[in-house]
Design a protein around this motif. Structure first.
Motif, PDB file in Angstrom:
ATOM      1  N   PRO A  15       0.831  -1.215   0.000  1.00 14.52           N
ATOM      2  CA  PRO A  15       0.000   0.000   0.000  1.00 14.52           C
ATOM      3  C   PRO A  15       0.859   1.257   0.000  1.00 14.52           C
ATOM      4  N   GLU A  16       0.478   2.219  -0.802  1.00 13.21           N
ATOM      5  CA  GLU A  16       1.260   3.437  -0.952  1.00 13.21           C
ATOM      6  C   GLU A  16       0.741   4.551  -0.039  1.00 13.21           C
ATOM      7  N   PRO A  17       1.645   5.311   0.599  1.00 17.48           N
ATOM      8  CA  PRO A  17       1.210   6.404   1.474  1.00 17.48           C
ATOM      9  C   PRO A  17       0.302   7.418   0.797  1.00 17.48           C
ATOM     10  N   ALA A  18       0.499   7.642  -0.497  1.00 13.49           N
ATOM     11  CA  ALA A  18      -0.346   8.609  -1.196  1.00 13.49           C
ATOM     12  C   ALA A  18      -1.811   8.182  -1.212  1.00 13.49           C
ATOM     13  N   ASP A  19      -2.047   6.885  -1.008  1.00  9.62           N
ATOM     14  CA  ASP A  19      -3.411   6.358  -1.021  1.00  9.62           C
ATOM     15  C   ASP A  19      -3.934   6.057   0.370  1.00  9.62           C
ATOM     16  N   VAL A  20      -3.314   6.621   1.405  1.00 11.38           N
ATOM     17  CA  VAL A  20      -3.641   6.233   2.773  1.00 11.38           C
ATOM     18  C   VAL A  20      -5.123   6.417   3.101  1.00 11.38           C
ATOM     19  N   GLU A  21      -5.751   7.425   2.532  1.00 12.27           N
ATOM     20  CA  GLU A  21      -7.169   7.650   2.828  1.00 12.27           C
ATOM     21  C   GLU A  21      -8.051   6.554   2.254  1.00 12.27           C
ATOM     22  N   ARG A  22      -7.525   5.782   1.299  1.00  9.34           N
ATOM     23  CA  ARG A  22      -8.305   4.691   0.710  1.00  9.34           C
ATOM     24  C   ARG A  22      -7.898   3.318   1.243  1.00  9.34           C
ATOM     25  N   TRP A  23      -7.021   3.303   2.224  1.00  8.11           N
ATOM     26  CA  TRP A  23      -6.668   2.030   2.842  1.00  8.11           C
ATOM     27  C   TRP A  23      -7.887   1.466   3.566  1.00  8.11           C
ATOM     28  N   PRO A  24      -7.913   0.156   3.834  1.00  5.12           N
ATOM     29  CA  PRO A  24      -9.061  -0.435   4.539  1.00  5.12           C
ATOM     30  C   PRO A  24      -9.325   0.262   5.870  1.00  5.12           C
ATOM     31  N   ASP A  25     -10.591   0.344   6.219  1.00  2.00           N
ATOM     32  CA  ASP A  25     -10.986   0.967   7.474  1.00  2.00           C
ATOM     33  C   ASP A  25     -10.785  -0.031   8.609  1.00  2.00           C
ATOM     34  N   ASP A  26      -9.556  -0.456   8.762  1.00  2.00           N
ATOM     35  CA  ASP A  26      -9.196  -1.509   9.703  1.00  2.00           C
ATOM     36  C   ASP A  26      -7.711  -1.377   9.990  1.00  2.00           C
ATOM     37  N   ASP A  27      -7.260  -1.880  11.136  1.00  2.22           N
ATOM     38  CA  ASP A  27      -5.830  -1.850  11.432  1.00  2.22           C
ATOM     39  C   ASP A  27      -5.039  -2.753  10.497  1.00  2.22           C
ATOM     40  N   LEU A  28      -5.666  -3.825  10.008  1.00  2.00           N
ATOM     41  CA  LEU A  28      -5.020  -4.758   9.083  1.00  2.00           C
ATOM     42  C   LEU A  28      -5.248  -4.266   7.659  1.00  2.00           C
ATOM     43  N   VAL A  29      -4.141  -3.978   6.947  1.00  2.00           N
ATOM     44  CA  VAL A  29      -4.302  -3.384   5.619  1.00  2.00           C
ATOM     45  C   VAL A  29      -3.795  -4.276   4.487  1.00  2.00           C
ATOM     46  N   ALA A  30      -3.048  -5.340   4.800  1.00  2.00           N
ATOM     47  CA  ALA A  30      -2.550  -6.227   3.745  1.00  2.00           C
ATOM     48  C   ALA A  30      -2.166  -7.567   4.376  1.00  2.00           C
ATOM     49  N   VAL A  31      -2.111  -8.598   3.534  1.00  2.00           N
ATOM     50  CA  VAL A  31      -1.746  -9.940   3.971  1.00  2.00           C
ATOM     51  C   VAL A  31      -0.832 -10.565   2.921  1.00  2.00           C
ATOM     52  N   GLY A  32       0.210 -11.282   3.387  1.00  2.00           N
ATOM     53  CA  GLY A  32       1.072 -12.006   2.459  1.00  2.00           C
ATOM     54  C   GLY A  32       2.474 -11.441   2.394  1.00  2.00           C
ATOM     55  N   ALA A  33       3.079 -11.502   1.215  1.00  2.00           N
ATOM     56  CA  ALA A  33       4.459 -11.046   0.964  1.00  2.00           C
ATOM     57  C   ALA A  33       5.445 -11.891   1.764  1.00  2.00           C
ATOM     58  N   ASP A  34       6.607 -11.329   2.072  1.00  2.00           N
ATOM     59  CA  ASP A  34       7.640 -12.068   2.794  1.00  2.00           C
ATOM     60  C   ASP A  34       8.247 -11.160   3.848  1.00  2.00           C
ATOM     61  N   LEU A  35       9.251 -11.663   4.548  1.00  2.00           N
ATOM     62  CA  LEU A  35       9.908 -10.907   5.610  1.00  2.00           C
ATOM     63  C   LEU A  35      11.364 -10.613   5.271  1.00  2.00           C
ATOM     64  N   GLU A  36      11.649 -10.504   3.979  1.00  2.00           N
ATOM     65  CA  GLU A  36      12.994 -10.127   3.562  1.00  2.00           C
ATOM     66  C   GLU A  36      13.283  -8.684   4.000  1.00  2.00           C
ATOM     67  N   PRO A  37      14.551  -8.357   4.220  1.00  2.00           N
ATOM     68  CA  PRO A  37      14.881  -7.010   4.689  1.00  2.00           C
ATOM     69  C   PRO A  37      14.302  -5.896   3.814  1.00  2.00           C
ATOM     70  N   GLY A  38      14.375  -6.055   2.493  1.00  2.00           N
ATOM     71  CA  GLY A  38      13.837  -5.016   1.615  1.00  2.00           C
ATOM     72  C   GLY A  38      12.341  -4.844   1.768  1.00  2.00           C
ATOM     73  N   THR A  39      11.622  -5.940   2.003  1.00  2.00           N
ATOM     74  CA  THR A  39      10.179  -5.866   2.203  1.00  2.00           C
ATOM     75  C   THR A  39       9.856  -5.175   3.525  1.00  2.00           C
ATOM     76  N   LEU A  40      10.571  -5.545   4.569  1.00  2.00           N
ATOM     77  CA  LEU A  40      10.320  -4.944   5.880  1.00  2.00           C
ATOM     78  C   LEU A  40      10.586  -3.436   5.857  1.00  2.00           C
ATOM     79  N   LEU A  41      11.701  -3.020   5.274  1.00  2.00           N
ATOM     80  CA  LEU A  41      12.001  -1.600   5.235  1.00  2.00           C
ATOM     81  C   LEU A  41      10.985  -0.839   4.396  1.00  2.00           C
ATOM     82  N   ALA A  42      10.581  -1.428   3.272  1.00  2.00           N
ATOM     83  CA  ALA A  42       9.558  -0.772   2.441  1.00  2.00           C
ATOM     84  C   ALA A  42       8.262  -0.613   3.221  1.00  2.00           C
ATOM     85  N   ALA A  43       7.931  -1.618   4.028  1.00  2.00           N
ATOM     86  CA  ALA A  43       6.704  -1.551   4.815  1.00  2.00           C
ATOM     87  C   ALA A  43       6.778  -0.437   5.861  1.00  2.00           C
TER      88      ALA A  43
END
Length: 246
Positions: A15-43
């Motif tokens: 999810p992109e910060p520019a779209d934050v107002e359209r993120w789900p109306d919930d604390d959980l906004v995405a599921v999946g991906a991996d836990l590689e360092p690049g993914t974690l930092l991007a998150a």
């Protein structure tokens, strides 16, 4: 010590910060991906952090057929728990406790992580995947621990990520009364001492009564996410640029 090592970028679409107002109306906004360092930092740079879904959500995800078993959830609380440095509340008793412990930084990261992951703790969520992922971030210079010691024994601490002026706290533990609180006081004092480096903020993810007693307040998701770029322009605090293991 050299600056943190930037890992290869994530191949995942987050999810992109520019779209934050359209993120789900919930604390959980995405599921999946991996836990590689690049993914974690991007998150984290988008205001997200990982946490396993837990039995109920995991079962629902599995039934849907959309996700692999045991997925990781990516969270961005609608009301984010944050600790501005000037909001820390130190009671008289906590101030006395601060004299009873030695505070160290990055001398026992793996031990702090393991203590935070103790499966006997109520609400434990740090599994082997999370431990391995944050150990990699520590090795790359992004993850850090603040520890409390007494008579040569590790008795409390916390860990998290330092990205510019943001310290994204992940978990804390204590084996003696006030030991984790003293670690938080130590973190704040280190960041205050380095205020010339730019804006600073400690993210604690969610507000609780316990954290509220220490000065943690809530910030709306949109305000938090949109304030991140300013924090990321700040220099990494000097306390996290020292030589480890001493």
């Amino acid at each position: 010590m050299p600056p943190p090592v930037e890992p290869p970028p994530t191949p995942w679409s987050l999810p992109e910060p520019a779209d934050v107002e359209r993120w789900p109306d919930d604390d959980l906004v995405a599921v999946g991906a991996d836990l590689e360092p690049g993914t974690l930092l991007a998150a984290y740079r988008r205001g997200l952090f990982p946490m396993p879904l837990g039995p109920a959500l995991e079962e629902a995800a599995s039934r849907s057929g959309r996700y692999a078993p045991d997925p990781i959830g990516w969270w961005s609380p609608l009301d984010r728990g944050v600790l501005p440095l000037d909001a820390l509340v130190v009671s008289r008793s906590l101030r006395r406790s601060c004299r009873d412990f030695e505070v160290r930084v990055d001398t026992a990261f793996a031990d702090v992580l393991e203590a935070c992951a103790d499966p006997r703790r109520d609400g434990g969520w740090i599994d082997d995947r999370i431990q391995a992922a944050y150990l990699r971030l520590y090795e790359l210079g992004w993850a850090h621990s603040v520890e409390t010691w007494r008579e040569g024994r590790l008795v409390g601490g916390l860990y998290g990520l330092a990205i510019g002026g943001l310290f994204a706290g992940e978990s804390m533990f204590h084996h003696e009364r006030d030991a984790s609180k003293v670690a938080l006081v130590g973190l704040v004092e280190h960041l205050r001492a380095d205020d010339a480096g730019g804006p600073r903020l400690i993210d604690v993810q969610w507000h609780t009564d316990h954290l509220g007693s220490l000065g943690v307040v809530e910030m709306a998701r949109e305000e938090y996410v949109r304030g991140l770029p300013r924090l990321f322009t700040a220099a990494t605090p000097a306390v996290f640029a020292g030589v480890r293991g001493r």
